[in-house]
Structures are given as structure tokens and as C-alpha cells.
Design a protein around this motif. Sequence first.
Motif, PDB file in Angstrom:
ATOM      1  N   LYS A 149       1.005  -1.583   0.160  1.00 14.50           N
ATOM      2  CA  LYS A 149      -0.394   0.515  -0.575  1.00 14.50           C
ATOM      3  C   LYS A 149       1.035   1.078  -0.057  1.00 14.50           C
ATOM      4  O   LYS A 149       0.489   2.192  -0.447  1.00 14.50           O
ATOM      5  N   TRP A 150       2.292   1.162   0.321  1.00 12.66           N
ATOM      6  CA  TRP A 150       2.914   2.371   0.804  1.00 12.66           C
ATOM      7  C   TRP A 150       3.642   3.049  -0.843  1.00 12.66           C
ATOM      8  O   TRP A 150       3.739   4.171  -0.825  1.00 12.66           O
ATOM      9  N   TYR A 151       3.232   1.801  -1.706  1.00 10.79           N
ATOM     10  CA  TYR A 151       3.641   3.023  -3.171  1.00 10.79           C
ATOM     11  C   TYR A 151       2.460   3.583  -3.635  1.00 10.79           C
ATOM     12  O   TYR A 151       2.769   4.097  -4.651  1.00 10.79           O
ATOM     13  N   ASP A 152       1.166   2.128  -3.814  1.00 10.01           N
ATOM     14  CA  ASP A 152      -0.308   3.163  -4.248  1.00 10.01           C
ATOM     15  C   ASP A 152      -0.761   3.820  -3.886  1.00 10.01           C
ATOM     16  O   ASP A 152      -1.825   5.128  -4.536  1.00 10.01           O
ATOM     17  N   VAL A 153      -0.148   4.566  -2.363  1.00  3.34           N
ATOM     18  CA  VAL A 153      -1.132   4.767  -2.030  1.00  3.34           C
ATOM     19  C   VAL A 153       0.303   6.756  -2.263  1.00  3.34           C
ATOM     20  O   VAL A 153      -0.091   8.018  -2.274  1.00  3.34           O
ATOM     21  N   GLY A 154       1.415   6.225  -2.424  1.00  6.47           N
ATOM     22  CA  GLY A 154       2.184   7.455  -2.715  1.00  6.47           C
ATOM     23  C   GLY A 154       1.814   7.702  -3.570  1.00  6.47           C
ATOM     24  O   GLY A 154       1.661   9.117  -4.223  1.00  6.47           O
ATOM     25  N   VAL A 155       1.503   6.524  -4.654  1.00  4.58           N
ATOM     26  CA  VAL A 155       0.977   7.681  -5.860  1.00  4.58           C
ATOM     27  C   VAL A 155      -0.069   8.686  -6.333  1.00  4.58           C
ATOM     28  O   VAL A 155      -0.322   9.053  -6.761  1.00  4.58           O
ATOM     29  N   LEU A 156      -0.849   7.736  -5.544  1.00  7.24           N
ATOM     30  CA  LEU A 156      -2.290   8.428  -5.532  1.00  7.24           C
ATOM     31  C   LEU A 156      -2.217   9.560  -4.960  1.00  7.24           C
ATOM     32  O   LEU A 156      -2.906  10.717  -5.302  1.00  7.24           O
ATOM     33  N   ARG A 157      -1.133   9.997  -3.953  1.00  8.85           N
ATOM     34  CA  ARG A 157      -0.941  11.463  -2.933  1.00  8.85           C
ATOM     35  C   ARG A 157      -0.037  11.946  -4.038  1.00  8.85           C
ATOM     36  O   ARG A 157      -1.054  13.636  -4.116  1.00  8.85           O
ATOM     37  N   HIS A 158       0.361  11.490  -5.087  1.00  4.40           N
ATOM     38  CA  HIS A 158       0.941  12.907  -6.029  1.00  4.40           C
ATOM     39  C   HIS A 158      -0.186  13.144  -6.628  1.00  4.40           C
ATOM     40  O   HIS A 158      -0.652  14.105  -6.758  1.00  4.40           O
ATOM     41  N   GLU A 159      -0.874  12.316  -7.465  1.00  4.13           N
ATOM     42  CA  GLU A 159      -2.174  12.729  -8.138  1.00  4.13           C
ATOM     43  C   GLU A 159      -2.902  13.560  -8.237  1.00  4.13           C
ATOM     44  O   GLU A 159      -3.339  14.154  -8.306  1.00  4.13           O
ATOM     45  N   LEU A 160      -3.688  12.620  -6.742  1.00  2.90           N
ATOM     46  CA  LEU A 160      -3.836  14.078  -5.606  1.00  2.90           C
ATOM     47  C   LEU A 160      -3.902  15.708  -5.774  1.00  2.90           C
ATOM     48  O   LEU A 160      -3.556  16.286  -5.616  1.00  2.90           O
ATOM     49  N   THR A 161      -2.030  15.290  -5.473  1.00  2.09           N
ATOM     50  CA  THR A 161      -1.576  16.807  -5.142  1.00  2.09           C
ATOM     51  C   THR A 161      -1.870  17.260  -5.914  1.00  2.09           C
ATOM     52  O   THR A 161      -1.666  18.985  -6.781  1.00  2.09           O
ATOM     53  N   LEU A 162      -1.343  17.046  -7.823  1.00  2.00           N
ATOM     54  CA  LEU A 162      -1.806  17.624  -9.118  1.00  2.00           C
ATOM     55  C   LEU A 162      -3.176  18.100  -8.919  1.00  2.00           C
ATOM     56  O   LEU A 162      -2.623  19.280  -9.884  1.00  2.00           O
ATOM     57  N   HIS A 163      -4.190  16.930  -8.901  1.00  2.00           N
ATOM     58  CA  HIS A 163      -5.644  17.770  -9.113  1.00  2.00           C
ATOM     59  C   HIS A 163      -5.719  19.200  -8.095  1.00  2.00           C
ATOM     60  O   HIS A 163      -6.311  19.876  -8.458  1.00  2.00           O
ATOM     61  N   PHE A 164      -5.140  18.652  -6.889  1.00  2.00           N
ATOM     62  CA  PHE A 164      -5.335  20.208  -5.962  1.00  2.00           C
ATOM     63  C   PHE A 164      -4.915  21.236  -6.667  1.00  2.00           C
ATOM     64  O   PHE A 164      -5.331  22.085  -6.043  1.00  2.00           O
ATOM     65  N   LEU A 165      -3.774  21.240  -7.230  1.00  2.00           N
ATOM     66  CA  LEU A 165      -3.407  22.544  -7.039  1.00  2.00           C
ATOM     67  C   LEU A 165      -3.771  22.475  -8.129  1.00  2.00           C
ATOM     68  O   LEU A 165      -3.407  24.186  -8.222  1.00  2.00           O
ATOM     69  N   ASP A 166      -4.198  22.249  -9.523  1.00  2.00           N
ATOM     70  CA  ASP A 166      -5.648  22.739 -10.005  1.00  2.00           C
ATOM     71  C   ASP A 166      -6.244  23.824  -9.923  1.00  2.00           C
ATOM     72  O   ASP A 166      -7.025  24.579 -10.351  1.00  2.00           O
ATOM     73  N   CYS A 167      -7.225  23.303  -8.732  1.00  2.27           N
ATOM     74  CA  CYS A 167      -8.104  24.127  -8.033  1.00  2.27           C
ATOM     75  C   CYS A 167      -7.887  24.619  -7.584  1.00  2.27           C
ATOM     76  O   CYS A 167      -8.719  25.177  -6.075  1.00  2.27           O
ATOM     77  N   SER A 168      -6.822  24.715  -6.678  1.00  5.10           N
ATOM     78  CA  SER A 168      -5.818  25.757  -5.818  1.00  5.10           C
ATOM     79  C   SER A 168      -6.721  27.637  -5.899  1.00  5.10           C
ATOM     80  O   SER A 168      -7.245  27.650  -7.289  1.00  5.10           O
ATOM     81  N   PRO A 169      -7.004  28.744  -5.192  1.00  6.78           N
ATOM     82  CA  PRO A 169      -7.309  29.019  -5.137  1.00  6.78           C
ATOM     83  C   PRO A 169      -6.471  30.127  -6.221  1.00  6.78           C
ATOM     84  O   PRO A 169      -5.245  30.161  -6.240  1.00  6.78           O
ATOM     85  N   VAL A 170      -7.189  31.109  -7.007  1.00  8.09           N
ATOM     86  CA  VAL A 170      -6.642  31.863  -8.085  1.00  8.09           C
ATOM     87  C   VAL A 170      -5.650  33.244  -6.982  1.00  8.09           C
ATOM     88  O   VAL A 170      -4.530  33.517  -7.577  1.00  8.09           O
TER      89      VAL A 170
END
Length: 456
Positions: A346-367
Amino acid sequence: MSSTTTAAAAEAEIPACRTEPEAAPAAPKVYGWGQAPAHLRTQTQLAAERLKLAPGQKPVAYLYIQRHGQFDLYDPADAVKMKPLGSSTKAQMTARRTCPECGKVRKYPVRKRCSVCQTKAYEAQRRREARTCWDCRTVRERPLPAAHHRCPDCRRKQLDKQREQAVAWVEDVTVCAGEGCTVKLLTKKEARSHQKQQGLQRGWWSRASHWPRRCAPCTEAEEQRQAEQRAQWEAEDQARREAERQAAQARVRWAAEALADPDVLVLDTETTGLDDDARIVEIAVLSSSGEVLLDTLLNPGVPIPVDASQIHGITDSDVASADRFSDVLARLAALLNGKRVLIYNKWYDVGVLRHELTLHFLDCSPVEATEEEAAAWAREQAAAWLGALDVEDVMIPYSDWVGDFSEYHGNNRWQPLDGGHRAADDCRAVLDCLRAMGRSYETAAVGGGLDEGEVG
């Protein structure tokens, strides 16, 4: 054709000036060690005499030396003299053969010092070492005694230390070894006699085999103490075995219950690599019964390395028209909400999910947020999204169930997942691991109990 005709033809081929045909040249002779004529030379010997081979000159004989091979021998009379060396070349050769210490020209190249100077330096070092005390390293005028190589002061200290050690040893062997006990076990005279037999010029002595180490009461107390320690160790070992047995039962029970739990999901991903910034190219979610709830390719937005494609078989053309991670995030969140998510490593898959989620929320961050503020906010949102999940690992329990212990790592080896490196197939392989673990639980349940042999 008759013999008369053949002889006539042979005589017709002989020139008029000769009465018989030329004899074939004899093959060069091969000599052993010490058998070659003294005037013959090898090519190296010719060079030492400032001679070189003439154009087309061939060896007149060979010298064979066992384990070294065969060497060509040449006649110096047929060789050609070498061109005389220039003065600068001679000066360079002389400089290379000149010893920097004694200044003499040797027959061999000299680096730091010649062999004569080396021998003199070695002998000087030996003479100096013979005059140097082994303890204080003081250099005396005369050589020190070879028996101990110490100056008088250091020798006196050495003898005093040996006397102290001898007295301490006698005191130790004559008194009971029990804590706080002062009972005499033998006389000092007997101990000193045994000590002298071994030699006083040493730092330790062995006890006689028939000497007791403790008196009778201390021996009984020591045996009782050892028995208590042995009993304590056996109790601890029994407790450890019981804990291992219960842990084994818990593992197989956990696997069997996970297979029967409808709220259990199995998740797996395929990525662009093993780095921290790897992107997901495929994601799959299966139920505990094997139903495929999600199985889709994802466009990572970056080229897929060839090494990664060789593993899972997914290329850039396969994901060119696929959805992005953000497009399936809502569906993925709805599937995982309130479920137990099982992942192999799980440490590997959770790590790649965290990276994808970070990129997703970075696009949704306040202007209005700065770059650092947006990155911090995206990381917080990704951590909160993952924190809401109930993720459990399968690799560690399954590896412990297999029990392939590694002496090097001091733990059970991680077992590879044989799923073919596609997300849905890897999820099915995880379910197979759970079935293999839970099968022993089901067998024990039918038979009426679990024992250590049944749980693996």
C-alpha cells in the motif's frame, strides 16, 4: 608411363650448368635449455648489443624452454647495427638509471632509491628498532635486550604489572567465586606452584581442572539461579510461540473475513515508473467477490518510459485518448467511500495516489494564492482525501503467512505478486492471495479449531 620416360623428363628439367636437382633447405633446429650454440642470440639479446634484424632475416634455430615456450634464435653476423643514440637520449636514459640518494648510475631504472640504498635503509631501520623501547618508544644508544625490547624503566613497570597480575590470579582462584563469599578453596602455595609450572612471564594462567570454582553453598545457589533463568527463558519462549500462533490465526482469520466482507475493495495501479513523481496510467478496483467496479486507462500527461511499457505493456498510443486522473476522481471517491481498501504494498500505491491528488488539487487551488500557498493547500487536501480512506496492506500479512525467512534482513521476505502487471489482473492476484490464506481458516473452522500447522 614407364620409369625410363620419367627419369628422362627429370633430367630434361635440370639446367645445363647443374648435374643434379637442388636439395630443399633444412628446417631450423630446436634446442633445449643450455644446448643452443653460444654465438646465437634472441631478438632481445641483439638489442642489448645494439643490433637489429636485417630486412627479411629469419631465425636460424629455436630455443624451447619448458613452461615458457619457444624463442627465435638469430645469427648476429646477419644482423644490422643500430643507429647510435643521440646525446639527449643517452642523458635521459642515464637520468632514469641514476639513484636520487647515492647518485650512482645503476643498470636498471631507479624510481625512489636503488636496491643498495633500499637495503641500507632497511638495515638502518632494523638497527634503530633494536634500540627502541617497545613501550615508551625511546631510542637508546645501545640495542635493548632481545627478550623484552624495553628500557629499564619500562621493564620494571612490566615486571611490576606481571607480579600484580600473578598475585591477583592467586587470590582469585583460592577464594570462592560466589558473590560476597570469602571461603578458601585451596592454599596459595598450591596455586603458586601451578602458576610457576605454566610460567610467570605471562599475563594469564589457566585453572587446574580439579579445582572447584565455588564452595558447596555457592554452587547450590548458582545452580538454583541458573535453573530460574532457564525457567524464565522457557516461559518467555513459550509466550513468544503462543503470540506467533495467535498472530498466525489472526492473519488467516483476517483474510477469510475480508473475502466475505462486501465492504472490502481491492485497488491497484500501474504507473510510469517507481519514482516519487510517477504518474498513474491504469487503475482498477475490484470487489471482494471479484466483480470489476473500475478498470480504466489514464492519460498521465507525460510520455511513458520504455522501461515501464516493457513491464505493464501500456504505451503512449494506448492512453492517448484516455481520461485524466481528475476525470475519474469523483467516481473513484464514490467507490472507496466507507469501504475497506486492500492494496498489495500500500505504501507505493498510496504514494502515487497522493502525487496525483496533489496535482489535481493544485489545479483547483484559489487564484489569489501564491505558488507556495497553493502547493501547501494542495498537499493538505490530498492528505485529507487519503486520510478518509481505510487502507490495509496485503503484502506484509501474506509474506508472513508464507514464512520465507531471510537471515540477512532478519524478517520474512516480501513475496512478489504474480498478476501480470495489469491493474485488474493484479487485483485478482491479491484476491488469490487472500483465498490461499483464508483456506486454512475455513478448513480449521470445519474441523473444529485452528492449530499452528494449519495456519501456515
